[in-house]
Design a protein around this motif. Structure first.
Motif, mmCIF file in Angstrom:
data_model
loop_
_atom_site.group_PDB
_atom_site.id
_atom_site.type_symbol
_atom_site.label_atom_id
_atom_site.label_comp_id
_atom_site.label_asym_id
_atom_site.label_seq_id
_atom_site.Cartn_x
_atom_site.Cartn_y
_atom_site.Cartn_z
ATOM 1 N N SER A 82 0.835 -1.208 0.000
ATOM 2 C CA SER A 82 0.000 0.000 0.000
ATOM 3 C C SER A 82 0.866 1.255 0.000
ATOM 4 O O SER A 82 0.597 2.200 -0.749
ATOM 5 N N LEU A 83 1.891 1.274 0.818
ATOM 6 C CA LEU A 83 2.787 2.428 0.879
ATOM 7 C C LEU A 83 3.508 2.625 -0.446
ATOM 8 O O LEU A 83 3.606 3.757 -0.948
ATOM 9 N N ALA A 84 3.991 1.539 -1.033
ATOM 10 C CA ALA A 84 4.688 1.649 -2.318
ATOM 11 C C ALA A 84 3.765 2.188 -3.401
ATOM 12 O O ALA A 84 4.154 3.062 -4.189
ATOM 13 N N LEU A 85 2.522 1.692 -3.454
ATOM 14 C CA LEU A 85 1.576 2.182 -4.459
ATOM 15 C C LEU A 85 1.214 3.645 -4.223
ATOM 16 O O LEU A 85 1.104 4.434 -5.167
ATOM 17 N N PHE A 86 1.047 4.030 -2.952
ATOM 18 C CA PHE A 86 0.725 5.418 -2.634
ATOM 19 C C PHE A 86 1.870 6.341 -3.040
ATOM 20 O O PHE A 86 1.643 7.388 -3.655
ATOM 21 N N ILE A 93 1.595 12.032 -9.912
ATOM 22 C CA ILE A 93 0.638 13.132 -10.108
ATOM 23 C C ILE A 93 1.152 14.477 -9.620
ATOM 24 O O ILE A 93 0.646 15.507 -10.035
ATOM 25 N N GLN A 94 2.142 14.496 -8.739
ATOM 26 C CA GLN A 94 2.651 15.757 -8.211
ATOM 27 C C GLN A 94 3.676 16.339 -9.165
ATOM 28 O O GLN A 94 4.628 15.686 -9.567
ATOM 29 N N ALA A 95 3.491 17.602 -9.484
ATOM 30 C CA ALA A 95 4.472 18.290 -10.309
ATOM 31 C C ALA A 95 5.664 18.661 -9.431
ATOM 32 O O ALA A 95 5.493 19.017 -8.265
ATOM 33 N N PRO A 96 6.861 18.569 -9.976
ATOM 34 C CA PRO A 96 8.020 18.954 -9.177
ATOM 35 C C PRO A 96 7.997 20.454 -8.877
ATOM 36 O O PRO A 96 7.484 21.251 -9.663
ATOM 37 N N LEU A 97 8.542 20.820 -7.745
ATOM 38 C CA LEU A 97 8.600 22.231 -7.360
ATOM 39 C C LEU A 97 9.756 22.907 -8.083
ATOM 40 O O LEU A 97 10.809 22.311 -8.305
#
Length: 141
Positions: A82-86, A93-97
């Motif tokens: 679950s942690l690996a998939l999360f 989905i997160q764009a790099p800052l």
């Protein structure tokens, strides 16, 4: 000087003819005596009885512990997967800052530090997030 005699008890026993013949043949070998053979055989038999008694006494407990360890192992695999998939999902989905966005980086660092502190607190107190008896007041859904 005479040999010191051990305390021994005399027994009279009856054996079936077939077993008696085998016993006599074994005792006829050099260096063997009927008493020594019977002492060794009885000692071995009593040792096996003690082992099977201990096995019977502890086998139920060991079976229960094996089942519990199996559940713990299964739960650990579920948690890791679950942690690996999360993490994979979040990274996708997160764009790099941007390097120049110091405010966003500071917020991210603060959130990460709060996360680590919360994990450390949970581990130190022994409470659990899932299946907790009562929610903490600062927990938000």
């Amino acid at each position: 000087m005479g040999r010191r005699k051990e305390n021994k008890v005399r027994y009279q026993l009856f054996l079936p003819e077939e077993l008696s013949g085998r016993f006599e043949a074994l005792a006829a070998k050099p260096g063997a005596s009927k008493s020594a053979i019977l002492v060794d055989a009885l000692t071995a038999w009593l040792a096996r009885q003690a082992v099977s008694e201990l096995e019977a006494r502890f086998s139920v407990r060991l079976d229960r512990m094996s089942l519990a360890l199996g559940r713990i192992e299964r739960d650990g695999h579920i948690l890791l997967e679950s942690l690996a998939l999360f993490i994979r999902y979040q990274l996708m989905i997160q764009a790099p800052l941007a390097e120049s966005d110091a405010a966003a980086r500071a917020v991210g660092r603060d959130r990460f530090n709060a996360f680590v502190a919360r994990v450390a607190e949970t581990m130190a107190t022994g409470s659990r997030t899932f299946g907790a008896a009562r929610p903490r007041p600062d927990d938000r859904a």
